[in-house]
Design a protein around this motif. Sequence first.
Motif, PDB file in Angstrom:
ATOM      1  N   ILE A 194       0.859  -1.182   0.000  1.00 41.97           N
ATOM      2  CA  ILE A 194       0.000   0.000   0.000  1.00 41.97           C
ATOM      3  C   ILE A 194       0.894   1.230   0.000  1.00 41.97           C
ATOM      4  N   SER A 195       0.761   2.062  -1.031  1.00 39.15           N
ATOM      5  CA  SER A 195       1.586   3.243  -1.166  1.00 39.15           C
ATOM      6  C   SER A 195       0.699   4.463  -1.332  1.00 39.15           C
ATOM      7  N   GLY A 196       0.826   5.429  -0.422  1.00 38.28           N
ATOM      8  CA  GLY A 196       0.029   6.644  -0.535  1.00 38.28           C
ATOM      9  C   GLY A 196      -0.082   7.360   0.789  1.00 38.28           C
ATOM     10  N   GLU A 197      -0.186   8.658   0.732  1.00 43.03           N
ATOM     11  CA  GLU A 197      -0.262   9.482   1.936  1.00 43.03           C
ATOM     12  C   GLU A 197      -1.590   9.288   2.662  1.00 43.03           C
ATOM     13  N   PHE A 198      -1.570   9.504   3.966  1.00 40.43           N
ATOM     14  CA  PHE A 198      -2.763   9.629   4.803  1.00 40.43           C
ATOM     15  C   PHE A 198      -3.655   8.380   4.724  1.00 40.43           C
ATOM     16  N   LEU A 199      -3.040   7.239   4.819  1.00 41.11           N
ATOM     17  CA  LEU A 199      -3.743   5.955   4.749  1.00 41.11           C
ATOM     18  C   LEU A 199      -4.682   5.770   5.939  1.00 41.11           C
ATOM     19  N   GLY A 200      -5.917   5.406   5.658  1.00 46.39           N
ATOM     20  CA  GLY A 200      -6.828   4.908   6.679  1.00 46.39           C
ATOM     21  C   GLY A 200      -7.288   5.894   7.731  1.00 46.39           C
ATOM     22  N   TRP A 201      -7.272   7.179   7.420  1.00 45.56           N
ATOM     23  CA  TRP A 201      -7.727   8.150   8.411  1.00 45.56           C
ATOM     24  C   TRP A 201      -9.219   7.977   8.693  1.00 45.56           C
ATOM     25  N   HIS A 202      -9.582   8.106   9.951  1.00 48.12           N
ATOM     26  CA  HIS A 202     -10.981   8.042  10.397  1.00 48.12           C
ATOM     27  C   HIS A 202     -11.634   6.692  10.096  1.00 48.12           C
ATOM     28  N   SER A 203     -10.844   5.652   9.925  1.00 45.15           N
ATOM     29  CA  SER A 203     -11.388   4.317   9.681  1.00 45.15           C
ATOM     30  C   SER A 203     -11.784   3.650  10.994  1.00 45.15           C
ATOM     31  N   GLU A 204     -12.545   2.577  10.875  1.00 40.59           N
ATOM     32  CA  GLU A 204     -12.979   1.817  12.048  1.00 40.59           C
ATOM     33  C   GLU A 204     -12.882   0.328  11.732  1.00 40.59           C
ATOM     34  N   ASN A 205     -12.208  -0.413  12.609  1.00 42.18           N
ATOM     35  CA  ASN A 205     -12.006  -1.860  12.416  1.00 42.18           C
ATOM     36  C   ASN A 205     -11.236  -2.142  11.128  1.00 42.18           C
ATOM     37  N   LEU A 206     -10.138  -1.437  10.940  1.00 41.42           N
ATOM     38  CA  LEU A 206      -9.219  -1.684   9.821  1.00 41.42           C
ATOM     39  C   LEU A 206      -8.102  -2.602  10.307  1.00 41.42           C
ATOM     40  N   THR A 207      -7.914  -3.733   9.607  1.00 38.60           N
ATOM     41  CA  THR A 207      -6.882  -4.707   9.962  1.00 38.60           C
ATOM     42  C   THR A 207      -5.934  -4.883   8.777  1.00 38.60           C
ATOM     43  N   LEU A 208      -4.639  -4.733   9.030  1.00 38.27           N
ATOM     44  CA  LEU A 208      -3.611  -4.915   8.011  1.00 38.27           C
ATOM     45  C   LEU A 208      -2.712  -6.065   8.431  1.00 38.27           C
ATOM     46  N   ILE A 209      -2.575  -7.081   7.545  1.00 47.48           N
ATOM     47  CA  ILE A 209      -1.818  -8.282   7.855  1.00 47.48           C
ATOM     48  C   ILE A 209      -0.755  -8.485   6.774  1.00 47.48           C
ATOM     49  N   ASN A 210       0.496  -8.612   7.177  1.00 45.25           N
ATOM     50  CA  ASN A 210       1.589  -8.869   6.234  1.00 45.25           C
ATOM     51  C   ASN A 210       1.601  -7.847   5.097  1.00 45.25           C
ATOM     52  N   CYS A 211       1.460  -6.580   5.432  1.00 41.36           N
ATOM     53  CA  CYS A 211       1.429  -5.522   4.430  1.00 41.36           C
ATOM     54  C   CYS A 211       2.675  -4.652   4.527  1.00 41.36           C
ATOM     55  N   SER A 212       3.116  -4.138   3.382  1.00 47.47           N
ATOM     56  CA  SER A 212       4.158  -3.108   3.361  1.00 47.47           C
ATOM     57  C   SER A 212       3.488  -1.776   3.080  1.00 47.47           C
ATOM     58  N   ILE A 213       3.859  -0.754   3.839  1.00 50.08           N
ATOM     59  CA  ILE A 213       3.141   0.514   3.842  1.00 50.08           C
ATOM     60  C   ILE A 213       4.111   1.649   3.542  1.00 50.08           C
ATOM     61  N   LYS A 214       3.687   2.536   2.622  1.00 47.00           N
ATOM     62  CA  LYS A 214       4.473   3.709   2.264  1.00 47.00           C
ATOM     63  C   LYS A 214       3.584   4.952   2.340  1.00 47.00           C
ATOM     64  N   GLY A 215       4.191   6.097   2.685  1.00 43.37           N
ATOM     65  CA  GLY A 215       3.447   7.352   2.664  1.00 43.37           C
ATOM     66  C   GLY A 215       3.373   8.022   4.016  1.00 43.37           C
ATOM     67  N   THR A 216       3.426   9.328   4.017  1.00 43.57           N
ATOM     68  CA  THR A 216       3.464  10.099   5.251  1.00 43.57           C
ATOM     69  C   THR A 216       2.157  10.022   6.033  1.00 43.57           C
ATOM     70  N   GLN A 217       2.255  10.141   7.326  1.00 43.20           N
ATOM     71  CA  GLN A 217       1.150  10.239   8.278  1.00 43.20           C
ATOM     72  C   GLN A 217       0.100   9.143   8.080  1.00 43.20           C
ATOM     73  N   PRO A 218       0.529   7.900   8.152  1.00 43.30           N
ATOM     74  CA  PRO A 218      -0.443   6.822   7.966  1.00 43.30           C
ATOM     75  C   PRO A 218      -1.258   6.538   9.226  1.00 43.30           C
ATOM     76  N   LEU A 219      -2.503   6.138   9.026  1.00 39.67           N
ATOM     77  CA  LEU A 219      -3.311   5.460  10.044  1.00 39.67           C
ATOM     78  C   LEU A 219      -3.560   6.330  11.275  1.00 39.67           C
ATOM     79  N   CYS A 220      -4.017   7.547  11.019  1.00 46.47           N
ATOM     80  CA  CYS A 220      -4.363   8.474  12.089  1.00 46.47           C
ATOM     81  C   CYS A 220      -5.882   8.533  12.278  1.00 46.47           C
ATOM     82  N   TYR A 221      -6.309   8.899  13.483  1.00 45.93           N
ATOM     83  CA  TYR A 221      -7.731   9.051  13.814  1.00 45.93           C
ATOM     84  C   TYR A 221      -8.522   7.755  13.605  1.00 45.93           C
ATOM     85  N   ALA A 222      -7.874   6.627  13.710  1.00 48.15           N
ATOM     86  CA  ALA A 222      -8.516   5.333  13.456  1.00 48.15           C
ATOM     87  C   ALA A 222      -9.007   4.701  14.755  1.00 48.15           C
TER      88      ALA A 222
END
Length: 282
Positions: free
Chosen positions: A185-213
């Motif tokens: 997963i490549s991209g800024e601001f991943l998963g903001w304001h999400s609910e019940n988000l599960t990431l398994i064996n993932c590679s993550i790129k991009g600034t400020q990921p997974l905030c307000y979750a």
Amino acid sequence: MNKIEHKEFEGERPLFYQNDLELSNIKVLNGESAIKECTNVICTDSSFNGKYPFWHANHAKIEKCTFETGGRAAIWYSQDLSMKDSLVIAPKMFRRCKGLDLENVEFTDALETLWDCTNIKVKNIKAVHADYIFMNSSNIEVENFELHGNYSFQNCTNVKIKNSNLETKDAFWEAKNVTVENCSISGEFLGWHSENLTLINCSIKGTQPLCYAKNLKLINCTFDPDCDLAFEYSSIQAEIKGHVTSIKNPLTGSIKVDSVGEIIRDANAKAPNDCVIEVVNG
């Protein structure tokens, strides 16, 4: 079945409100709503360059077909429709559909595609220029998906994604009940304001990921060096492999990480502010 082969159609509604159609090697030229309000349709080896051909078309099978630029907004308000081995050049495909099965389909302009749809299966799909794909859709299963486009999966519910490459800014905003496994997963601001988000064996790129979750889970994931200021105001349970550049003001839960460059807890932290961060090699 009423079998129609090697025909060209144009104008408005040339095959309107017909049932049990078998279409082969047809061309839909300029015009609108060629197969509107039809039921039990099999369409193979055909091309569409007129607008809105499959609106309110139910129980349709589409194989080895091409939707040209003029065939924009081709499939809306339809139920129980499959598409295989096809090319979609037109934008805004699939709106308010129920029961979609897509396999081996390439979208060359997937702008605003798959909006407000439910019960979707997607396998071996490539979508480019795919801004806002899957907006407000639900009950989605995705496998081997190559995505290039921003703002994907916003406001979606009940999503499972496996073995895919997602290049997408602002993905999964306000999405609920999403599981992503074995993906890049490549991209800024991943998963903001999400609910019940599960990431398994993932590679993550991009600034400020997974905030307000809320209820965020990460299992055996890795972060690129540009993943800074992660997890602000998120409730989280995470096991992260390798290094994280910086973690900022997580709300609650626990984070286990091999190493971290900086842990920021500043005056803007919010209660309960009790997230436990365990640095294995720090």
